[in-house]
Design a protein around this motif. Structure first.
Motif, PDB file in Angstrom:
ATOM      1  N   LEU A 222      76.767 -79.749 -99.725  1.00 27.40           N
ATOM      2  CA  LEU A 222      77.572 -78.907 -98.833  1.00 27.40           C
ATOM      3  C   LEU A 222      77.262 -79.217 -97.369  1.00 27.40           C
ATOM      4  O   LEU A 222      78.154 -79.371 -96.539  1.00 27.40           O
ATOM      5  CB  LEU A 222      77.319 -77.429 -99.143  1.00 27.40           C
ATOM      6  N   ILE A 223      75.986 -79.310 -97.093  1.00 27.75           N
ATOM      7  CA  ILE A 223      75.577 -79.604 -95.719  1.00 27.75           C
ATOM      8  C   ILE A 223      76.124 -80.955 -95.277  1.00 27.75           C
ATOM      9  O   ILE A 223      76.698 -81.087 -94.188  1.00 27.75           O
ATOM     10  CB  ILE A 223      74.048 -79.587 -95.606  1.00 27.75           C
ATOM     11  N   ALA A 224      75.945 -81.926 -96.119  1.00 26.97           N
ATOM     12  CA  ALA A 224      76.398 -83.272 -95.770  1.00 26.97           C
ATOM     13  C   ALA A 224      77.903 -83.303 -95.542  1.00 26.97           C
ATOM     14  O   ALA A 224      78.402 -83.934 -94.604  1.00 26.97           O
ATOM     15  CB  ALA A 224      76.001 -84.240 -96.874  1.00 26.97           C
ATOM     16  N   TYR A 225      78.601 -82.583 -96.394  1.00 26.81           N
ATOM     17  CA  TYR A 225      80.054 -82.562 -96.263  1.00 26.81           C
ATOM     18  C   TYR A 225      80.480 -81.899 -94.955  1.00 26.81           C
ATOM     19  O   TYR A 225      81.351 -82.399 -94.238  1.00 26.81           O
ATOM     20  CB  TYR A 225      80.696 -81.850 -97.455  1.00 26.81           C
ATOM     21  N   ILE A 226      79.867 -80.802 -94.680  1.00 23.51           N
ATOM     22  CA  ILE A 226      80.245 -80.080 -93.459  1.00 23.51           C
ATOM     23  C   ILE A 226      79.831 -80.874 -92.224  1.00 23.51           C
ATOM     24  O   ILE A 226      80.545 -80.915 -91.231  1.00 23.51           O
ATOM     25  CB  ILE A 226      79.644 -78.669 -93.456  1.00 23.51           C
ATOM     26  N   GLN A 227      78.690 -81.498 -92.313  1.00 26.67           N
ATOM     27  CA  GLN A 227      78.268 -82.365 -91.217  1.00 26.67           C
ATOM     28  C   GLN A 227      79.310 -83.448 -90.953  1.00 26.67           C
ATOM     29  O   GLN A 227      79.610 -83.776 -89.815  1.00 26.67           O
ATOM     30  CB  GLN A 227      76.956 -83.061 -91.583  1.00 26.67           C
ATOM     31  N   ARG A 228      79.815 -83.957 -92.033  1.00 22.75           N
ATOM     32  CA  ARG A 228      80.707 -85.110 -91.918  1.00 22.75           C
ATOM     33  C   ARG A 228      82.129 -84.697 -91.560  1.00 22.75           C
ATOM     34  O   ARG A 228      82.764 -85.316 -90.707  1.00 22.75           O
ATOM     35  CB  ARG A 228      80.701 -85.846 -93.263  1.00 22.75           C
ATOM     36  N   TYR A 229      82.612 -83.696 -92.213  1.00 20.16           N
ATOM     37  CA  TYR A 229      84.038 -83.376 -92.083  1.00 20.16           C
ATOM     38  C   TYR A 229      84.333 -82.013 -91.463  1.00 20.16           C
ATOM     39  O   TYR A 229      85.481 -81.682 -91.230  1.00 20.16           O
ATOM     40  CB  TYR A 229      84.720 -83.464 -93.454  1.00 20.16           C
ATOM     41  N   GLY A 230      83.319 -81.246 -91.275  1.00 19.74           N
ATOM     42  CA  GLY A 230      83.572 -79.942 -90.702  1.00 19.74           C
ATOM     43  C   GLY A 230      84.109 -78.964 -91.723  1.00 19.74           C
ATOM     44  O   GLY A 230      84.269 -79.303 -92.891  1.00 19.74           O
ATOM     45  N   ILE A 231      84.373 -77.783 -91.252  1.00 19.93           N
ATOM     46  CA  ILE A 231      84.909 -76.750 -92.132  1.00 19.93           C
ATOM     47  C   ILE A 231      86.400 -76.670 -91.900  1.00 19.93           C
ATOM     48  O   ILE A 231      86.841 -76.261 -90.838  1.00 19.93           O
ATOM     49  CB  ILE A 231      84.255 -75.396 -91.836  1.00 19.93           C
ATOM     50  N   TRP A 232      87.156 -77.078 -92.849  1.00 21.61           N
ATOM     51  CA  TRP A 232      88.603 -77.075 -92.651  1.00 21.61           C
ATOM     52  C   TRP A 232      89.325 -76.154 -93.611  1.00 21.61           C
ATOM     53  O   TRP A 232      90.340 -75.584 -93.300  1.00 21.61           O
ATOM     54  CB  TRP A 232      89.161 -78.492 -92.752  1.00 21.61           C
ATOM     55  N   ASN A 233      88.824 -75.995 -94.784  1.00 20.84           N
ATOM     56  CA  ASN A 233      89.438 -75.062 -95.737  1.00 20.84           C
ATOM     57  C   ASN A 233      88.441 -74.807 -96.855  1.00 20.84           C
ATOM     58  O   ASN A 233      88.203 -75.652 -97.711  1.00 20.84           O
ATOM     59  CB  ASN A 233      90.732 -75.668 -96.303  1.00 20.84           C
ATOM     60  N   TRP A 234      87.873 -73.640 -96.866  1.00 20.82           N
ATOM     61  CA  TRP A 234      86.806 -73.357 -97.817  1.00 20.82           C
ATOM     62  C   TRP A 234      87.253 -73.540 -99.260  1.00 20.82           C
ATOM     63  O   TRP A 234      86.518 -74.057-100.091  1.00 20.82           O
ATOM     64  CB  TRP A 234      86.277 -71.937 -97.613  1.00 20.82           C
ATOM     65  N   SER A 235      88.441 -73.112 -99.532  1.00 23.77           N
ATOM     66  CA  SER A 235      88.857 -73.135-100.930  1.00 23.77           C
ATOM     67  C   SER A 235      89.101 -74.548-101.437  1.00 23.77           C
ATOM     68  O   SER A 235      89.102 -74.792-102.636  1.00 23.77           O
ATOM     69  CB  SER A 235      90.101 -72.274-101.123  1.00 23.77           C
ATOM     70  N   GLN A 236      89.348 -75.474-100.517  1.00 22.36           N
ATOM     71  CA  GLN A 236      89.624 -76.842-100.964  1.00 22.36           C
ATOM     72  C   GLN A 236      88.458 -77.792-100.718  1.00 22.36           C
ATOM     73  O   GLN A 236      88.504 -78.950-101.129  1.00 22.36           O
ATOM     74  CB  GLN A 236      90.883 -77.344-100.263  1.00 22.36           C
ATOM     75  N   MET A 237      87.459 -77.311-100.059  1.00 24.80           N
ATOM     76  CA  MET A 237      86.317 -78.168 -99.749  1.00 24.80           C
ATOM     77  C   MET A 237      85.422 -78.518-100.941  1.00 24.80           C
ATOM     78  O   MET A 237      84.912 -79.634-101.020  1.00 24.80           O
ATOM     79  CB  MET A 237      85.455 -77.505 -98.667  1.00 24.80           C
ATOM     80  N   PRO A 238      85.192 -77.559-101.844  1.00 22.95           N
ATOM     81  CA  PRO A 238      84.202 -77.827-102.895  1.00 22.95           C
ATOM     82  C   PRO A 238      84.450 -79.119-103.650  1.00 22.95           C
ATOM     83  O   PRO A 238      83.514 -79.868-103.917  1.00 22.95           O
ATOM     84  CB  PRO A 238      84.332 -76.605-103.807  1.00 22.95           C
TER      85      PRO A 238
END
Length: 250
Positions: A25-41
DNA sequence: AACACAGACAACCGCCATCCC
DNA sequence: GGGGATGGCGGTTGTCTGTGT
């Protein structure tokens, strides 16, 4: 959109987060930011609901989190604010930089409730529990931060110990956390200095695809004070988190 | 050493407000 | 304007950990 919710229901993992999940999760958010919680997982490689991811991030993984127990001043502030605001934990949290509503709520129930009951037997909940009774001005005077815009302008009112309670908890402790009303001007270096320290492996994962270009809202608006020692500390945090994940055999 | 209990805290659930099409 | 999607909040529950017997 209904579809995405249905998909979400399939094999959604629950329960405590593993270091690996945290790392992803951290790596993803670091890389792409928070754009849509429901579609991020999914692109992040997580079998969690968007809500769960959000909660985990907001309450425990964000670097702007004050770890450790509440000090006297914070205790008093909570008691005082609860007296005026009732169970409006998010509003209370907004006045305590680095603390989350969940953390405050828990602390209240485990530590302060008895104390409050002993000293203020009647007031609780009578007047202020109905949030609709507050005007904008009243909320402002109480110090409540303005509501963040939808696209995750990450408020800094968060949280306590990251990642399974113990490990790395001290990494980000005792940092000078910015107040919510000023966070906009404090942002910058975090995004640059923390992007993808150890996330390559995750994004090489065959299951990983980026379904939508992220808006990178918090990368565009980094959330941490650039001039403080904070960056180094949180940098260590991410590094140690990655190391911990490896140690755990991930 | 094993078990029971209590406290602390992480996480989930359901509801509601807001946003967007 | 209506309906669905999404995010945020507060209440509650589940799990873990420490302590006492």
């Amino acid at each position: 959109m209904v579809k995405s919710q249905q998909c979400e229901k399939e094999a959604v993992k629950k329960g405590p987060w593993s270091p690996d999940e945290d790392h992803k999760l951290i790596a993803y958010i670091q890389r792409y930011g928070i754009w849509n919680w429901s579609q991020m997982p999914k692109p992040a490689g997580l079998a969690r609901s968007g809500k769960s991811c959000r909660l985990r991030w907001v309450n425990y993984l964000r670097p702007d989190i004050k770890s450790g127990s509440f000090n006297k001043e914070e205790e008093e502030a909570i008691l005082k604010l609860h007296e005026t605001m009732g169970n409006r934990w998010s509003a209370i949290a907004a006045t305590l930089p680095g603390r989350t509503d969940n953390e405050i709520k828990n602390y209240w129930h485990t530590h302060l409730k008895k104390r409050f009951k002993a000293t203020e037997p009647v007031q609780e909940a009578q007047v202020f529990n109905d949030k609709k009774k507050f005007s904008e001005t009243e909320l402002f005077l109480l110090g409540e931060a303005p509501k963040a815009s939808k696209l995750e302008t990450i408020s800094t009112s968060s949280s306590s110990g990251p990642v399974h309670g113990d490990h790395n908890k001290d990494q980000i402790a005792e940092q000078n956390i910015c107040a919510s009303e000023t966070f906009g001007e404090q942002q910058s270096l975090w995004a640059e200095s923390h992007i993808v320290q150890d996330s390559e492996a995750i994004f090489k994962d065959p299951g990983f695809t980026l379904s939508n270009p992220p808006t990178q809202s918090w990368l565009q608006e980094p959330i941490f004070p650039s001039g403080s020692s904070y960056n180094d500390a949180s940098n260590d945090y991410w590094v140690n988190l990655s190391m911990q994940a490896e140690i755990d055999g991930i």
